[in-house]
Design an enzyme around this catalytic site. Sequence first.
Site, PDB file in Angstrom:
ATOM      1  CE1 TYR A 230      -3.943  -2.102   0.391  1.00 53.10           C
ATOM      2  CE2 TYR A 230      -4.639   0.179   0.505  1.00 53.10           C
ATOM      3  CZ  TYR A 230      -4.938  -1.141   0.306  1.00 53.10           C
ATOM      4  OH  TYR A 230      -6.214  -1.522   0.009  1.00 53.10           O
TER       5      TYR A 230
ATOM      6  CE  LYS B  11       1.517 -17.488  -0.174  1.00 55.21           C
ATOM      7  NZ  LYS B  11       0.469 -18.508  -0.330  1.00 55.21           N
TER       8      LYS B  11
ATOM      9  CG  ASP C 145      -7.917  -3.754   1.224  1.00 58.28           C
ATOM     10  OD1 ASP C 145      -8.877  -3.088   1.628  1.00 58.28           O
ATOM     11  OD2 ASP C 145      -7.696  -3.978   0.013  1.00 58.28           O
TER      12      ASP C 145
ATOM     13  CG  ASP D 272      -2.558 -19.409   0.910  1.00 59.39           C
ATOM     14  OD1 ASP D 272      -2.027 -19.127   2.007  1.00 59.39           O
ATOM     15  OD2 ASP D 272      -2.022 -20.150   0.088  1.00 59.39           O
TER      16      ASP D 272
END
Length: 338
Positions: free
Chosen positions: A124, A171, A228, A204
């Site tokens: 971002y 991740k 987000d 995920d």
Amino acid sequence: MMYRVTCIPGDGTGPELMTAAKVAVEATGVAIDWMDVEAGTDVMEKYGTPLPPQVIESIRSTRVAIKGPITTPVGSGFRSVNVALRKELDLYANLRPTVSIPGVRSRYEDVDLVVVRENTEDLYAGVEHMVCRDAAESIKIITRSASERICRFAFNYARDNGRRKVTTVHKANIMKCTDGLFLEVARDVAKDYPDIESEDRIVDNMCMQLVQKPELYDVLVCPNLYGDIISDVCAGLVGGLGVAPGANLGDEIALFEPVHGSAPKYAGQDKVNPTALIMSAVLMLRYLDEKRAAEALLAAVKDVIVAGRHVTYDLGGSAGTQEMGRAVAERTRELLGG
Ligand code: NAD
């Protein structure tokens, strides 16, 4: 006591939502002097920028603000006003509570999650460029200081609000440096909070788990981009974006806004649900320590939804934005005995 609150209606459906939300907030009787300022696509022509300097100046002066959504052009055009506000004012924690509301049609009835999203860095930060005509690069920025600040915020929030567990979303199996650093910091911070259970999930898998077993989770702390996405997943678990509130918090300044965007296709139709913005105002009233008003306003929203007569299309009704806002205001006055 009179509070000064900066009010940014935003664009798209923002202004009509803000009109409805103000009516509801004013019904609590809390005295608020609204400092109305304009930002967004509609003021580009007037000020030459979607974020005129007086907006920042007003928020710095009032220290509390409420904001409707603001459109960000896709693919080109100006950078996000929402991101700029968070960064400029160092509103590093984006708090997004997700709670099932009786009467709202959704897959679950007992979701109670809080997403704590880092609000100032990650992809971002918008540090990206074209390498050549056919290749582009975006730089993912994760720092130890910002990671530590948001993780401490999440664990403190859990402790102060009687929560049992913090799950760190990452991740780090793939992004070993950036998400690896975020995870390392989260695990270090967790050691200072032995009373709060701590765990981590790959993003995920986290999405899948949330959809299948949301009851297993409590407070989720995430780098900016995952936060987000995960908060929209969470909104979907409790009936959609129309009922998902949020707060952007710094050490001295707080800006309250719904999770949803400007829903431009509905702009000017008096159609969308004001609940997310009204519930963001509930978070604001709690922040101002106006607890009785906050809880009455929240109870009024729930009562109006359960009664089902004055609810918007997304909740299965046919009421407009203003009608729902007025119904919440009326019920708030009843609950406060006014
Ligand atoms: P969106 O949240 O505006 O709308 C997606 C869909 O969700 C809508 O079409 C509608 O079906 C539903 N929805 C959203 N708000 C609702 C409400 N209050 N009541 C009932 N239904 C509602 O997402 P989008 O279409 O991806 O984004 C539109 C614009 O908003 C984009 O320019 C985006 O950048 C911007 N945006 C702004 C913010 C913000 O101001 N903080 C947040 C997200 C998106």
